[in-house]
Design a protein around this motif. Structure first.
Motif, PDB file in Angstrom:
ATOM      1  N   SER A 148       0.825  -1.200   0.000  1.00 55.99           N
ATOM      2  CA  SER A 148       0.000   0.000   0.000  1.00 55.99           C
ATOM      3  C   SER A 148       0.862   1.255   0.000  1.00 55.99           C
ATOM      4  O   SER A 148       0.513   2.250  -0.617  1.00 55.99           O
ATOM      5  CB  SER A 148      -0.955   0.005   1.195  1.00 55.99           C
ATOM      6  N   LYS A 149       2.013   1.206   0.661  1.00 58.68           N
ATOM      7  CA  LYS A 149       2.895   2.379   0.669  1.00 58.68           C
ATOM      8  C   LYS A 149       3.458   2.634  -0.717  1.00 58.68           C
ATOM      9  O   LYS A 149       3.521   3.767  -1.171  1.00 58.68           O
ATOM     10  CB  LYS A 149       4.025   2.183   1.674  1.00 58.68           C
ATOM     11  N   SER A 150       3.872   1.586  -1.421  1.00 60.48           N
ATOM     12  CA  SER A 150       4.406   1.786  -2.761  1.00 60.48           C
ATOM     13  C   SER A 150       3.316   2.277  -3.707  1.00 60.48           C
ATOM     14  O   SER A 150       3.588   3.017  -4.637  1.00 60.48           O
ATOM     15  CB  SER A 150       5.042   0.504  -3.285  1.00 60.48           C
ATOM     16  N   GLY A 151       2.059   1.888  -3.477  1.00 63.10           N
ATOM     17  CA  GLY A 151       0.954   2.389  -4.285  1.00 63.10           C
ATOM     18  C   GLY A 151       0.759   3.880  -4.102  1.00 63.10           C
ATOM     19  O   GLY A 151       0.492   4.606  -5.040  1.00 63.10           O
ATOM     20  N   ILE A 152       0.919   4.361  -2.879  1.00 60.48           N
ATOM     21  CA  ILE A 152       0.808   5.793  -2.616  1.00 60.48           C
ATOM     22  C   ILE A 152       1.968   6.539  -3.262  1.00 60.48           C
ATOM     23  O   ILE A 152       1.781   7.567  -3.899  1.00 60.48           O
ATOM     24  CB  ILE A 152       0.757   6.060  -1.096  1.00 60.48           C
ATOM     25  N   ASP A 153       3.169   6.001  -3.137  1.00 60.52           N
ATOM     26  CA  ASP A 153       4.335   6.644  -3.739  1.00 60.52           C
ATOM     27  C   ASP A 153       4.208   6.690  -5.258  1.00 60.52           C
ATOM     28  O   ASP A 153       4.565   7.682  -5.884  1.00 60.52           O
ATOM     29  CB  ASP A 153       5.611   5.899  -3.343  1.00 60.52           C
ATOM     30  N   THR A 154       3.685   5.638  -5.850  1.00 57.55           N
ATOM     31  CA  THR A 154       3.491   5.605  -7.293  1.00 57.55           C
ATOM     32  C   THR A 154       2.463   6.640  -7.718  1.00 57.55           C
ATOM     33  O   THR A 154       2.642   7.326  -8.722  1.00 57.55           O
ATOM     34  CB  THR A 154       3.042   4.207  -7.734  1.00 57.55           C
ATOM     35  N   SER A 155       1.402   6.775  -6.963  1.00 53.69           N
ATOM     36  CA  SER A 155       0.368   7.752  -7.285  1.00 53.69           C
ATOM     37  C   SER A 155       0.920   9.180  -7.228  1.00 53.69           C
ATOM     38  O   SER A 155       0.657   9.987  -8.124  1.00 53.69           O
ATOM     39  CB  SER A 155      -0.802   7.609  -6.315  1.00 53.69           C
ATOM     40  N   ILE A 156       1.687   9.460  -6.195  1.00 52.90           N
ATOM     41  CA  ILE A 156       2.290  10.788  -6.064  1.00 52.90           C
ATOM     42  C   ILE A 156       3.279  11.030  -7.189  1.00 52.90           C
ATOM     43  O   ILE A 156       3.304  12.108  -7.794  1.00 52.90           O
ATOM     44  CB  ILE A 156       2.959  10.938  -4.681  1.00 52.90           C
ATOM     45  N   ASN A 175       3.272   9.670 -10.175  1.00 55.69           N
ATOM     46  CA  ASN A 175       2.532   9.847 -11.427  1.00 55.69           C
ATOM     47  C   ASN A 175       1.938  11.247 -11.530  1.00 55.69           C
ATOM     48  O   ASN A 175       1.981  11.877 -12.593  1.00 55.69           O
ATOM     49  CB  ASN A 175       1.421   8.810 -11.549  1.00 55.69           C
ATOM     50  N   ARG A 176       1.391  11.736 -10.434  1.00 51.94           N
ATOM     51  CA  ARG A 176       0.815  13.092 -10.451  1.00 51.94           C
ATOM     52  C   ARG A 176       1.898  14.140 -10.655  1.00 51.94           C
ATOM     53  O   ARG A 176       1.705  15.114 -11.389  1.00 51.94           O
ATOM     54  CB  ARG A 176       0.064  13.359  -9.162  1.00 51.94           C
ATOM     55  N   SER A 227       2.995  14.047 -14.275  1.00 51.00           N
ATOM     56  CA  SER A 227       1.966  14.645 -15.130  1.00 51.00           C
ATOM     57  C   SER A 227       1.977  16.172 -15.020  1.00 51.00           C
ATOM     58  O   SER A 227       1.887  16.874 -16.029  1.00 51.00           O
ATOM     59  CB  SER A 227       0.583  14.123 -14.741  1.00 51.00           C
TER      60      SER A 227
END
Length: 62
Positions: free
Chosen positions: A10-18, A20-21, A24
């Protein structure tokens, strides 16, 4: 799945989302700087290239 794996996933998912944003947002800023520089350039070759690209993409420029 153990608790430590769930937390790291879940932590890597948050880091990936940040990430990606951020990528972008930087791409949009970079694109706007390029369009602003080229579109308002006094160098005829650059300005005409931007002008032709806008017309090719059906983007109004007049």
């Amino acid at each position: 799945m153990s608790a430590s794996q769930a937390i790291s996933t879940s932590k890597s998912g948050i880091d990936t989302s940040i990430a990606n944003r951020l990528q972008s947002a930087l791409a949009v800023c970079f694109g706007l700087m390029i369009v602003g520089f080229v579109g308002f350039s006094h160098i005829d070759v650059l300005h005409n290239a931007a002008h032709d690209s806008r017309h090719a993409n059906a983007f109004p420029c007049h």
